[in-house]
Enzyme design. Structure first.
Site, PDB file in Angstrom:
ATOM      1  N   SER A   1      13.894   4.637   8.823  1.00 25.53           N
ATOM      2  CA  SER A   1      13.661   3.203   8.712  1.00 25.53           C
ATOM      3  C   SER A   1      13.220   2.702  10.066  1.00 25.53           C
ATOM      4  CB  SER A   1      14.930   2.476   8.273  1.00 25.53           C
ATOM      5  OG  SER A   1      14.691   1.089   8.129  1.00 25.53           O
TER       6      SER A   1
ATOM      7  N   ARG B   1       8.474   7.472   4.168  1.00 28.25           N
ATOM      8  CA  ARG B   1       9.307   7.264   2.976  1.00 28.25           C
ATOM      9  C   ARG B   1       8.789   6.053   2.214  1.00 28.25           C
ATOM     10  NH1 ARG B   1      14.586   3.621   3.581  1.00 28.25           N
ATOM     11  NH2 ARG B   1      14.010   3.478   1.388  1.00 28.25           N
TER      12      ARG B   1
ATOM     13  N   THR C   1      18.856  -2.655   5.080  1.00 29.09           N
ATOM     14  CA  THR C   1      20.133  -1.988   5.336  1.00 29.09           C
ATOM     15  C   THR C   1      21.307  -2.883   4.999  1.00 29.09           C
ATOM     16  OG1 THR C   1      19.118  -0.659   7.084  1.00 29.09           O
ATOM     17  CG2 THR C   1      21.507  -0.779   7.066  1.00 29.09           C
TER      18      THR C   1
ATOM     19  N   CYS D   1      -0.710  10.977  -0.185  1.00 27.94           N
ATOM     20  CA  CYS D   1       0.406  11.785   0.335  1.00 27.94           C
ATOM     21  C   CYS D   1       0.343  11.828   1.855  1.00 27.94           C
ATOM     22  CB  CYS D   1       0.349  13.207  -0.230  1.00 27.94           C
ATOM     23  SG  CYS D   1       1.593  14.297   0.507  1.00 27.94           S
TER      24      CYS D   1
ATOM     25  N   CYS E   1       6.498  18.832   1.945  1.00 31.03           N
ATOM     26  CA  CYS E   1       6.966  17.571   1.360  1.00 31.03           C
ATOM     27  C   CYS E   1       8.013  16.876   2.226  1.00 31.03           C
ATOM     28  CB  CYS E   1       7.532  17.839  -0.029  1.00 31.03           C
ATOM     29  SG  CYS E   1       8.105  16.366  -0.877  1.00 31.03           S
TER      30      CYS E   1
ATOM     31  N   CYS F   1       9.095  11.629   0.310  1.00 33.67           N
ATOM     32  CA  CYS F   1       8.833  10.190   0.343  1.00 33.67           C
ATOM     33  C   CYS F   1       8.698   9.600  -1.060  1.00 33.67           C
ATOM     34  CB  CYS F   1       7.592   9.887   1.173  1.00 33.67           C
ATOM     35  SG  CYS F   1       6.022  10.311   0.379  1.00 33.67           S
TER      36      CYS F   1
ATOM     37  N   CYS G   1       4.000  10.325  -4.442  1.00 32.32           N
ATOM     38  CA  CYS G   1       3.244  10.935  -5.545  1.00 32.32           C
ATOM     39  C   CYS G   1       3.829  10.546  -6.897  1.00 32.32           C
ATOM     40  CB  CYS G   1       3.213  12.453  -5.382  1.00 32.32           C
ATOM     41  SG  CYS G   1       4.838  13.235  -5.247  1.00 32.32           S
TER      42      CYS G   1
END
Length: 541
Positions: free
Chosen positions: A50, A299, A335, A486, A510, A513, A516
Site C-alpha cells: 500500500s 495489487r 487501512t 498484467c 505472478c 494482484c 487478470c
C-alpha cells in the site's frame, strides 16, 4: 493420506490489517476464544502493499497505547504527515490545486504497511492468537446444514500434472465455529462464497483500480520527510480515472506509485507503462533524481465504495476489510476502514459465540450505525462520477465536497470493469518509450525487485475456463490485453514460425494482484491460490 484436522472457535483467513485487527479484537473481548490466523505469504507482510498513509482513528480504538509504543520505538509510526500537495499535470507543467478536505492528512502517518502488519501480528500473538504464515486457504468447508465450518489449506508438493510428488504433504482442515475472510481484494474463496450465498444480489458490481508502487532510496538533499504529494492528469487520457502518490518516508526513501482505474476502455493501455512514463515528468523526476529503485510491487484495489459492498455475513462466517470493499477512494485510504470493519465483525462474532448463533447478524447493523458507514456514505458518488471524464468528475467531486456533503438524494451506480473494455479495432495503439534504466524500467527487472518466487513444479494457479477463447476472442477482438494490463509479464502471446499463436502463462512471475481475474474481457481467466508461501516477498512495502 488423510487430512489433519485442527479445531478453533474462529479461523481468520488473511494476515493483512483487517485479519490481524479482527484477531486482536476477538482476544481482547473474549480471551478464552481460540483464534487461528493463516496467511498465504511466506511471512506476515510478504504480500502486503500500500502507499501508505494511515489515519489512526481505528487504531486508537483497537490499541489505545500505540502512540506510547511509537514513542518507545516499538511501533512503526516515526514519520508524521507534514505537508500535503495536490498537482494537476500536463506533459511538462504542474499546477497546484486546492486540497479537498478529504485529502487533508494532518494527524496521519506515512508507514510501511508490511511493517505495520508485522507489528500487529506480534500484538496478536501476545494475546494468544495462533498465526500460521505460508498456508494458503484453498477450499471452504461446509457442515451438514450448508453453513461454513472452516477452510482447508492447499496440499504441498503437487506436481504440474496434478499428481503428488515425493514431497507431497496434504493440506490441513481448520474447523471453526466462525470463519472471517480477510483475503484482500478479489479473494478467490470470497468469490465462491459470493456465488454460494448470493452475497452480491443487492449491490452494484465491485469497481477496481490497479496500484503499482516502487520504493526508492534518494539523496539526502532531495529528502523531505513527511511530504505527501498526489497528482492527477498526465499521462492518462481524460477519460481514464487514476493518479499518483509520492510519499517521503522517515529515512532517505520515497514511495512512488500510480493507480489506474480498471474501467478504462482502450485495450492498448498499459498501467505499468503509464506508471513508468509518469516518473519522467519533471515534478516527479526531481524527487527521484540521483536515487535508485530498491523495490517494486502491484495489487488491485476495491474502489466501488458503499454501493458495491456485498452482504457481509452468511452462516458460519463474514467478509471483512478489502475483501468486502472497505476503501475510501477520495480520501485515498483503506487501512483504517479495513481495521474498523474487522473490529465490528469481531464484536458481532463474540456475541454470536456467546449466544450459540451460527451467523454473526449483528455485524451489518453495527456497520450501519458506525462512523465508517457515515464516512463511506458521504463520498459514495465521487468515484463513479469520473465515468463522465476527468473534468466533469472534478466538478462533481467539488460539488460533493463543498455543497452536498453526501446528502444528495441519488446514488451513482457502478458497472463491472471488464464490460468497459473496447475492441482493438476501435482504439489506437499507444507508443510507449523504451525504458532508460534510470527512471523507467521493464517488467521483468521490476518483478525481480519484488522477490517473487513460486515452486515451478506445481499446477498453474492461473486457469482458463476455455483455452480456445484466449486466441479466438481475446487476441482476435481485443489484441490480447492481458499482455498489457498484467504488471508482471505473466501473459505472453507466442508466435513460432507458421504455427498458430498461443497464450503462454508465466505463472512464476505472478504478483497476486488479481488484475487478470478482474479485467479479462471474457472473464475466462480465474485466479486461484498457488502453493502456500509462493508469490512476492515484500519486505517494507
Amino acid at each position: 493420506m488423510d487430512r489433519e484436522t485442527m479445531s478453533f472457535d474462529v479461523v481468520v483467513v488473511g494476515g493483512g490489517p483487517s485479519g490481524l485487527a479482527s484477531a486482536i479484537r476477538l482476544k481482547q473481548l473474549r480471551p478464552d476464544t481460540s483464534v487461528c490466523l493463516i496467511e498465504k505469504g511466506a511471512e506476515i507482510g510478504a504480500h502486503i502493499l500500500s502507499g501508505a498513509v494511515i489515519e489512526p482513528r481505528a487504531l486508537d480504538e483497537l490499541l489505545p497505547d500505540w502512540a506510547e509504543s511509537a514513542e518507545r520505538g516499538e511501533a512503526p509510526f516515526d514519520c508524521p504527515a507534514r505537508e500535503d500537495r495536490l498537482l494537476l499535470l500536463t506533459r511538462r507543467r504542474a499546477f497546484r490545486l486546492p486540497l479537498p478536505r478529504e485529502m487533508n492528512n494532518h494527524g496521519n502517518y506515512i508507514v510501511s504497511l508490511g511493517v505495520l502488519c508485522r507489528w500487529l501480528a506480534a500484538r496478536a500473538e501476545a494475546l494468544g492468537v495462533e498465526i500460521f504464515p505460508g498456508f494458503a486457504a484453498a477450499e471452504v468447508l461446509y457442515d451438514g446444514t450448508g453453513a461454513v465450518c472452516g477452510v482447508a489449506t492447499g496440499d504441498m508438493g503437487v506436481g504440474r500434472d496434478g499428481r503428488p510428488t515425493a514431497a507431497h504433504t496434504p493440506g490441513v482442515a481448520l474447523l471453526a465455529r466462525q470463519t472471517l475472510f480477510a483475503e484482500g481484494c478479489r479473494g478467490s474463496l470470497s468469490a465462491q462464497l459470493g456465488d454460494r450465498f448470493a452475497l452480491r444480489r443487492a449491490c452494484d458490481p465491485q469497481a477496481y483500480g490497479l496500484g503499482l508502487k516502487e520504493l526508492w532510496e534518494i539523496p539526502a538533499e532531495n529528502h523531505q520527510p513527511g511530504l505527501i504529494l498526489h497528482t492527477a492528469g498526465w499521462p492518462l487520457p481524460s477519460d481514464t480515472y487514476g493518479g499518483s502518490f509520492l510519499y517521503h518516508l522517515g529515512t532517505n526513501q520515497v514511495a512512488v506509485g500510480y493507480v489506474v482505474a480498471l474501467d478504462y476502455a482502450n485495450p492498448y493501455l498499459s498501467p505499468f507503462e503509464e506508471f513508468q512514463r509518469h516518473k519522467t515528468h519533471p515534478a516527479i523526476a526531481d524527487h527521484l533524481r540521483g536515487g535508485r529503485r530498491i523495490a517494486y510491487g502491484a495489487r488491485a484495489l476495491s474502489e466501488g465504495g458503499l454501493q458495491s459492498l456485498p452482504q457481509l455475513t452468511f452462516p458460519g462466517g463474514a467478509l471483512i476489510g478489502d475483501t468486502a470493499g472497505f476503501l475510501n477512494v477520495p480520501k485515498i485510504k483503506g487501512t483504517h476502514a479495513a481495521m474498523k470493519s474487522a473490529m465490528l465483525a469481531a464484536e458481532a462474532v463474540v456475541r454470536a459465540l456467546d449466544e450459540g448463533r451460527v451467523e454473526a447478524l449483528g455485524y451489518t447493523p453495527a456497520f450501519a450505525a458506525s462512523w465508517l458507514h457515515k464516512e463511506l456514505h458521504a463520498v459514495r458518488n465521487v468515484r463513479p462520477s469520473f465515468r463522465w471524464g476527468r473534468w466533469a468528475g472534478f466538478a462533481y467531486a467539488g460539488l460533493e465536497s463543498v455543497v452536498l456533503r453526501g446528502k444528495a438524494p441519488w446514488t451513482l451506480r457502478n458497472r463491472a470493469d471488464h464490460l468497459h473494455l473496447g475492441k482493438a479495432a476501435d482504439h489506437r495503439p499507444i507508443d510507449y518509450a523504451k525504458p532508460d534504466g534510470v527512471l523507467t524500467f521493464d517488467r521483468l527487472s521490476s518483478v525481480y525487485l519484488s522477490n517473487t518466487n513460486h515452486v515451478e513444479d506445481q499446477p498453474c494457479h492461473l486457469r482458463l475456463k476455455d483455452p480456445e477463447v484466449a486466441i479466438a476472442t481475446n487476441l482476435a477482438v481485443f489484441d490480447a490485453p492481458e499482455q498489457r494490463y498484467c504488471p508482471a509479464g505473466v501473459y505472453e502471446v507466442v508466435r513460432e514460425g507458421a504455427a498458430e499463436p498461443r497464450l503462454q502463462i508465466n505463472a512464476q512471475n505472478c504478483l497476486h494482484c488479481k488484475t487478470c481475474d478482474i479485467k479479462d474481457p471474457t472473464q475466462n481467466i480465474v485466479w486461484t491460490v498457488p502453493e502456500g508461501g509462493g508469490g512476492p516477498a515484500y519486505s517494507a512495502m
